[in-house]
Write an enzyme that holds these catalytic residues in place. Sequence first.
Site, PDB file in Angstrom:
ATOM      1  N   CYS A   1       3.345   6.813  23.144  1.00  0.00           N
ATOM      2  CA  CYS A   1       4.062   5.551  22.910  1.00  0.00           C
ATOM      3  C   CYS A   1       5.144   5.278  23.954  1.00  0.00           C
ATOM      4  O   CYS A   1       5.635   4.153  24.062  1.00  0.00           O
ATOM      5  CB  CYS A   1       4.671   5.535  21.515  1.00  0.00           C
ATOM      6  SG  CYS A   1       3.418   5.611  20.231  1.00  0.00           S
TER       7      CYS A   1
ATOM      8  N   HIS B   1      10.114  -0.045  21.280  1.00  0.00           N
ATOM      9  CA  HIS B   1       8.766   0.334  20.863  1.00  0.00           C
ATOM     10  C   HIS B   1       8.608  -0.041  19.397  1.00  0.00           C
ATOM     11  O   HIS B   1       9.523   0.145  18.599  1.00  0.00           O
ATOM     12  CB  HIS B   1       8.565   1.842  21.069  1.00  0.00           C
ATOM     13  CG  HIS B   1       7.289   2.332  20.457  1.00  0.00           C
ATOM     14  ND1 HIS B   1       6.080   1.723  20.685  1.00  0.00           N
ATOM     15  CD2 HIS B   1       7.035   3.365  19.601  1.00  0.00           C
ATOM     16  CE1 HIS B   1       5.143   2.348  20.009  1.00  0.00           C
ATOM     17  NE2 HIS B   1       5.687   3.350  19.339  1.00  0.00           N
TER      18      HIS B   1
ATOM     19  N   ASN C   1       1.684  -0.695  15.336  1.00  0.00           N
ATOM     20  CA  ASN C   1       2.104   0.143  16.467  1.00  0.00           C
ATOM     21  C   ASN C   1       0.944   0.213  17.461  1.00  0.00           C
ATOM     22  O   ASN C   1      -0.081   0.821  17.174  1.00  0.00           O
ATOM     23  CB  ASN C   1       2.471   1.537  15.936  1.00  0.00           C
ATOM     24  CG  ASN C   1       2.906   2.498  17.040  1.00  0.00           C
ATOM     25  OD1 ASN C   1       2.739   2.222  18.223  1.00  0.00           O
ATOM     26  ND2 ASN C   1       3.448   3.626  16.643  1.00  0.00           N
TER      27      ASN C   1
HETATM   28  N1  ACO Z   1       0.003   4.086   1.200  1.00  0.00           N
HETATM   29  C1  ACO Z   1       0.601   4.490   0.065  1.00  0.00           C
HETATM   30  N2  ACO Z   1       1.319   5.626  -0.026  1.00  0.00           N
HETATM   31  C2  ACO Z   1       1.450   6.352   1.101  1.00  0.00           C
HETATM   32  C3  ACO Z   1       0.844   5.972   2.330  1.00  0.00           C
HETATM   33  C4  ACO Z   1       0.092   4.781   2.345  1.00  0.00           C
HETATM   34  N3  ACO Z   1      -0.511   4.326   3.451  1.00  0.00           N
HETATM   35  N4  ACO Z   1       1.144   6.904   3.270  1.00  0.00           N
HETATM   36  C5  ACO Z   1       1.901   7.824   2.656  1.00  0.00           C
HETATM   37  N5  ACO Z   1       2.087   7.507   1.352  1.00  0.00           N
HETATM   38  C6  ACO Z   1       2.836   8.223   0.340  1.00  0.00           C
HETATM   39  C7  ACO Z   1       3.028   9.677   0.681  1.00  0.00           C
HETATM   40  O1  ACO Z   1       1.907  10.442   0.308  1.00  0.00           O
HETATM   41  C8  ACO Z   1       4.273  10.022  -0.106  1.00  0.00           C
HETATM   42  O2  ACO Z   1       3.894  10.261  -1.445  1.00  0.00           O
HETATM   43  P1  ACO Z   1       4.580  11.454  -2.293  1.00  0.00           P
HETATM   44  O3  ACO Z   1       6.049  11.079  -2.363  1.00  0.00           O
HETATM   45  O4  ACO Z   1       3.875  11.376  -3.594  1.00  0.00           O
HETATM   46  O5  ACO Z   1       4.337  12.698  -1.513  1.00  0.00           O
HETATM   47  C9  ACO Z   1       5.086   8.735  -0.086  1.00  0.00           C
HETATM   48  O6  ACO Z   1       4.167   7.701   0.279  1.00  0.00           O
HETATM   49  C10 ACO Z   1       6.226   8.761   0.930  1.00  0.00           C
HETATM   50  O7  ACO Z   1       5.718   9.275   2.170  1.00  0.00           O
HETATM   51  P2  ACO Z   1       6.655   9.462   3.407  1.00  0.00           P
HETATM   52  O8  ACO Z   1       5.847  10.021   4.545  1.00  0.00           O
HETATM   53  O9  ACO Z   1       7.892  10.160   3.010  1.00  0.00           O
HETATM   54  O10 ACO Z   1       6.999   7.933   3.730  1.00  0.00           O
HETATM   55  P3  ACO Z   1       7.997   7.365   4.772  1.00  0.00           P
HETATM   56  O11 ACO Z   1       8.936   6.468   4.113  1.00  0.00           O
HETATM   57  O12 ACO Z   1       8.556   8.431   5.693  1.00  0.00           O
HETATM   58  O13 ACO Z   1       7.052   6.443   5.678  1.00  0.00           O
HETATM   59  C11 ACO Z   1       5.937   6.518   7.830  1.00  0.00           C
HETATM   60  C12 ACO Z   1       5.958   7.031   6.372  1.00  0.00           C
HETATM   61  C13 ACO Z   1       5.737   5.012   7.790  1.00  0.00           C
HETATM   62  C14 ACO Z   1       4.776   7.171   8.568  1.00  0.00           C
HETATM   63  C15 ACO Z   1       7.281   6.826   8.527  1.00  0.00           C
HETATM   64  O14 ACO Z   1       7.582   8.184   8.301  1.00  0.00           O
HETATM   65  C16 ACO Z   1       7.276   6.580  10.002  1.00  0.00           C
HETATM   66  O15 ACO Z   1       7.311   5.460  10.445  1.00  0.00           O
HETATM   67  N6  ACO Z   1       7.317   7.645  10.835  1.00  0.00           N
HETATM   68  C17 ACO Z   1       7.513   7.544  12.268  1.00  0.00           C
HETATM   69  C18 ACO Z   1       6.322   7.011  13.011  1.00  0.00           C
HETATM   70  C19 ACO Z   1       6.637   7.002  14.490  1.00  0.00           C
HETATM   71  O16 ACO Z   1       7.668   6.509  14.930  1.00  0.00           O
HETATM   72  N7  ACO Z   1       5.815   7.606  15.310  1.00  0.00           N
HETATM   73  C20 ACO Z   1       6.153   7.766  16.721  1.00  0.00           C
HETATM   74  C21 ACO Z   1       5.428   6.860  17.562  1.00  0.00           C
HETATM   75  S1  ACO Z   1       3.699   6.966  17.302  1.00  0.00           S
HETATM   76  C22 ACO Z   1       3.022   7.735  18.696  1.00  0.00           C
HETATM   77  O17 ACO Z   1       3.641   8.246  19.558  1.00  0.00           O
HETATM   78  C23 ACO Z   1       1.489   7.825  18.719  1.00  0.00           C
END
Ligand code: ACO
Length: 318
Positions: free
Chosen positions: A113, A245, A275
């Site tokens: 990214c 980003h 993204n």
């Molecule tokens: N739909 C419904 N529920 C979901 C989904 C989904 N698509 N995905 C995860 N959940 C659930 C999880 O299983 C979890 O359930 P649990 O509490 O029963 O275990 C709950 O939702 C919360 O999950 P978290 O992972 O804690 O959710 P969070 O608020 O952190 O959001 C996300 C997840 C969107 C992935 C976030 O962590 C994020 O944006 N991370 C950073 C991404 C990023 O910046 N990446 C870098 C660039 S990408 C690259 O370089 C290729």
Amino acid sequence: MKYSRVLGTGSHLPSRLMTNADLEAIVETTADWIQERTGIEQRYLVADGETCCDLAEAAARRALDAAGIQASDLDLILVATTTPDQVFPSTACLLQQRLDVHGCPAFDLQAVCTGFVYAMSVADKFIRTGAAKYALVVGSETISRILDWTDRTTCVLFGDGAGAVVLGAADEPGIISTHLHADGAYKDLLQVPGGHGNGHPEAAFMEMKGNEVFRIAVTTLGRIVDETLDANGLDKSDIDWLIPHQANIRIIQATARKLDIPMERVVVTVGEHGNTSSASIPLAFDQAVRDGRIRRGEMLLMEAFGGGFTWGSVLIRY
Ligand code: ACO
């Protein structure tokens, strides 16, 4: 002293629209969960047969038109991508051939990214040293092809697309400074574990520990903002536009708060595009240039964070 200046921008999105509601039929998720946790409402995906180079070519031609130069004027072609058409030749060489350019250096750059930020920094150095007068810098991705479409924690986050910038030599900046970093110690938090090089091409799909990536991204992007301002003796109020980003609206809002910049001065496309990895910044940049928000003379800060981990920034007087 030579500097590089943005002469023109372009972008291209594939035509297959996938909404959050469409994803409800594919994995166990809800449109509301995706929107609330990420800000994403829809994304565009490539169709069968459509490639990273196809997207890159469309974006590049628009950027060349906007810059008012011919492809034959280019001295350098750089494509930032994680999803090249082939192992080789590079997508940059494939693009060079499509543009009917022959002889200038062309290569791909892989920093996930942060790829576009890395590529802008490299192109800027070619121009500052006099090695190039005109450079084409593209970020292009078909990330949908390296997603595990049974993994709801990753497949809902990404989209495909391309953005491009033409840089030209100038007597004044232009690109004021670029700041690049990487730390492979975090390789396991965000990766595509398989590849031809390690004998496991069958495992070439993305895995992410989203929660940990999120926390580190927020603090790291805060630091890169400070580093960029300090290096140039600037104050937060000197920044006219933040072009981040586009991974998650909550990460973008945290960086905007750090900069004390209102969200009206932040270019946000994550809702429409998801993204798009290395394409996200040039896609957002081109959108805000074409709709007249970003104007000549304004100060732009681009920042990115991604797999590696890699992170970095570009400060531009547009
Ligand atoms: N739909 C419904 N529920 C979901 C989904 C989904 N698509 N995905 C995860 N959940 C659930 C999880 O299983 C979890 O359930 P649990 O509490 O029963 O275990 C709950 O939702 C919360 O999950 P978290 O992972 O804690 O959710 P969070 O608020 O952190 O959001 C996300 C997840 C969107 C992935 C976030 O962590 C994020 O944006 N991370 C950073 C991404 C990023 O910046 N990446 C870098 C660039 S990408 C690259 O370089 C290729």
